[in-house]
Design a protein around this motif. Sequence first.
Motif, PDB file in Angstrom:
ATOM      1  N   LEU A  68       0.841  -1.200   0.000  1.00 39.84           N
ATOM      2  CA  LEU A  68       0.000   0.000   0.000  1.00 39.84           C
ATOM      3  C   LEU A  68       0.876   1.250   0.000  1.00 39.84           C
ATOM      4  O   LEU A  68       0.643   2.209  -0.751  1.00 39.84           O
ATOM      5  CB  LEU A  68      -0.916  -0.027   1.225  1.00 39.84           C
ATOM      6  CG  LEU A  68      -1.970   1.074   1.337  1.00 39.84           C
ATOM      7  CD1 LEU A  68      -2.947   1.010   0.180  1.00 39.84           C
ATOM      8  CD2 LEU A  68      -2.725   0.939   2.656  1.00 39.84           C
ATOM      9  N   ALA A  69       1.892   1.233   0.878  1.00 41.28           N
ATOM     10  CA  ALA A  69       2.819   2.376   0.936  1.00 41.28           C
ATOM     11  C   ALA A  69       3.539   2.521  -0.402  1.00 41.28           C
ATOM     12  O   ALA A  69       3.749   3.640  -0.883  1.00 41.28           O
ATOM     13  CB  ALA A  69       3.824   2.187   2.063  1.00 41.28           C
TER      14      ALA A  69
ATOM     15  N   VAL B 141       2.447   1.654  -3.393  1.00 37.64           N
ATOM     16  CA  VAL B 141       1.503   2.225  -4.365  1.00 37.64           C
ATOM     17  C   VAL B 141       1.377   3.734  -4.145  1.00 37.64           C
ATOM     18  O   VAL B 141       1.385   4.517  -5.089  1.00 37.64           O
ATOM     19  CB  VAL B 141       0.133   1.515  -4.251  1.00 37.64           C
ATOM     20  CG1 VAL B 141      -0.955   2.299  -4.953  1.00 37.64           C
ATOM     21  CG2 VAL B 141       0.221   0.094  -4.808  1.00 37.64           C
ATOM     22  N   GLY B 142       1.301   4.133  -2.857  1.00 36.43           N
ATOM     23  CA  GLY B 142       1.234   5.555  -2.527  1.00 36.43           C
ATOM     24  C   GLY B 142       2.456   6.293  -3.040  1.00 36.43           C
ATOM     25  O   GLY B 142       2.343   7.372  -3.639  1.00 36.43           O
ATOM     26  N   GLY B 143       3.630   5.677  -2.806  1.00 40.83           N
ATOM     27  CA  GLY B 143       4.871   6.278  -3.289  1.00 40.83           C
ATOM     28  C   GLY B 143       4.880   6.401  -4.795  1.00 40.83           C
ATOM     29  O   GLY B 143       5.323   7.413  -5.350  1.00 40.83           O
TER      30      GLY B 143
ATOM     31  N   PHE C  84       2.298   6.760  -6.809  1.00 43.98           N
ATOM     32  CA  PHE C  84       1.418   7.857  -7.226  1.00 43.98           C
ATOM     33  C   PHE C  84       2.050   9.219  -6.968  1.00 43.98           C
ATOM     34  O   PHE C  84       1.930  10.155  -7.775  1.00 43.98           O
ATOM     35  CB  PHE C  84       0.057   7.767  -6.534  1.00 43.98           C
ATOM     36  CG  PHE C  84      -0.905   6.860  -7.240  1.00 43.98           C
ATOM     37  CD1 PHE C  84      -1.139   5.579  -6.790  1.00 43.98           C
ATOM     38  CD2 PHE C  84      -1.554   7.279  -8.384  1.00 43.98           C
ATOM     39  CE1 PHE C  84      -2.005   4.732  -7.454  1.00 43.98           C
ATOM     40  CE2 PHE C  84      -2.427   6.441  -9.065  1.00 43.98           C
ATOM     41  CZ  PHE C  84      -2.646   5.161  -8.593  1.00 43.98           C
TER      42      PHE C  84
END
Lengths: 470, 61
Positions: A166-167, A169-171, A173
């Motif tokens: 999740l982290a 994917v956030g990074g 984006f």
Amino acid sequence: MRLNRVDVKLGLTMITVFLLVFVPFVYVIDQVFCNYYYNKAKEEAHQLTSNFAQMITNNQMLMSAPMVEMAGDITQKKLFLLDENEEIITFTGIEDLEINIEEFDLQNLFEGRPVVFEYVEPLTDIPYLLYGHPINADQFNGSLFMLFPLNDMYDSMSTVRQLFLLAGVGGFFLALGFTFIASRKLSSPLLEMQAATKKIAKGDLNTKVMVRSKDEIGSLAVGINNLTQELKRHHDTRSEFFASISHELKTPVSYLMGYSEVLKEKLYQTEEEKEQYLSILEHEATRLNYLISDLFDLSKMEEGKFEINKEWIDLTELADNLDMKYSLKAKEKGISFTLKVDENLSLFYGDGKRIEQILTNLLDNAIRHTTNGQVTCEFKQGDNQVNIIFKDTGTGIPADELPFIFERFYRVEKSRSREFGGTGLGLAIVKMLVKLHGGTIEVTSKENEGTQFTLSFPNEILKKERGEQI
Amino acid sequence: MKWLDWAIVSLLLLIGLVCLSMSLTLTTDENFIISLMKLCLWVGIPSLMIGLIFLVFNKRT
């Protein structure tokens, strides 16, 4: 959305680089994290198993069954004891487990070293760490095996992996957002220049590109602006040139048409008048011929297709010829002509015919524009150059017109230009020919006092002596 | 850059920050909003510093 764009390519490149670094990094972090917890579990298993194995060794296996049960109660772990023939002699907690000990390679155990295996219980699919420690290492008397469940560890590792993902994917984006900004900012000057060049190609020569930086892109913008200015100047000069040619050609042609009609219709009174008209026709036809010839030469020079045949010539000889010709012309006009030649004048490397053309053009002009006084021509030998100086005491050139006299068709005192004659191209041709010989031409003048033209050519003899290329 | 470009950038940055905040919230006892604020500082401060360095560099050249 069109993908074949600079900002898209730039953005994709940046994101690709980010992924090429980020993906292996994430893999390594994942492996480090998983291996850390696995190794911790193995260490804990080793400590516990070796401690109990030592206790059993110390008690000489006499109390082994209660020992094993007690160990099982304390640790809440499943364990079993094997004899030297690999037979299970006592166990606790493994009644409902199917373990086939023969599956495992116990060679290390027989040699007195602990063994570790991963075992998945077939009925429940629970993974275990199976740690075996020999009892009485000097002489193999059997071994103690303990089972450590790994399901909790694997569950928490899975949760942490998901959070890492999740982290990640956030990074990704965030990286995408910043890449978008960077690619747009970097490519916007190029897109601006592309739009400007399109406008210039369509004919809008007043287009200007903003110069926002002093790097290569800024240089490109400056280059485009300079190119546009050159194009505009060239375009304006061309229009002016065609207008001038048309005017210069029309004038003699209209004379030819007019007087030839007069002669055809026999609109003259006397033979003398007829002769006069014929002279005018001849004069204008000759002028037209010279004009066309000069235009042709000038255009070839400007295109770089004009050939000059250089050879070593004696300027003294040329000077003598000019002296003979122009002394007479000057005398006819009632002015004096002086020609001076330096004694040590070196040989000149140039096209004799064209040098003569330069000198006769300038002398013709000087004599044409001088009504009284004198015209002088001086050949001077300098250290690194040969100078030829033309001075007259003629009408002079106004200061504001001086910068333009070498332009095509430019004439000082336009109202009297026909009286003075010429094609208006003489000085333009002189300048081009001087340039083709590697020389320079300078002019100084004062109205009603006179004009001086100074030609300077490099001293080719010196170059030859130094072995330099001519 | 047009307003649409800025809108796309804002959306991408928001998605990124939300994903990171959720990851942080699930592993710690912190509130989602506090995690989000902390991340905004972690992203904002370096961005500001880089922006300042970029401006100074531009002015010098």
